[in-house]
Design a protein around this motif. Sequence first.
Motif: not given
Length: 225
Positions: A34-36, A94-95, A182-183, A147-148
């Motif tokens: 995660t890129l949080y 990535h998603s 989120g990412f 979602l990719p």
Amino acid sequence: MPGHGHHHHDHSGHCHGEDGHDHSNDITPAIQSTLYSQIEFDRIITLNEAESNSGAAIVKKTWAERLNDHPELESDADEQLLMYIPFTGQVKLHSILIYTAPTSSAPKSLKLFKNRDDLDFSTASELKPTQKVDIPQPVPGAGVFELPLNRAHWNTTTSVTLFFEDNWSDGEEEVTKVGYVGFKGQFMALNREPISFLYEAAANPNDHVTIQGVNGIGGQIMPGQ
């Protein structure tokens, strides 16, 4: 549902049920990639939000809070939402992770724009997005949709703008609601960039061949002078 193996789930109403799915696989990969921690929450801008800062609030939700009913982002004047989300540096996306309650207010179409901090609803509607994704219609117990994205389009990303264009009501419901965004991706270390830059800045003058007969280039004497 057996208790063992599900101790990290306190949202019993959102589990997938007896489908043989190992929920432990949901948790660890999401946390690892995660890129949080790379999101600049204070600089998130959301247009057409009914409640101020609710867009930032749903991005600030941790993975453990992703299915919580509140806070929730809700659109105001119509069904469209526009979110600008900057990162602390360069990332490879990535998603995108999205959770919405299973209602017709859930978003349907999402356009994503890379490294644009100048968009409004008019320009977002007219410009070709970096990528467009369709968000599945949520059903009870669906949980978070991952979602990719086309990774080739999302290198060197410093910000992403999300344009939720419509929802699943097909025009009947003018309110769009989103519960979590989120990412997943990879944070890029920038320590190699200055090396490349310094090399270019300290270019050797001898590498630049002087053009004969052109005034002012390398102090060359013009013919006949």
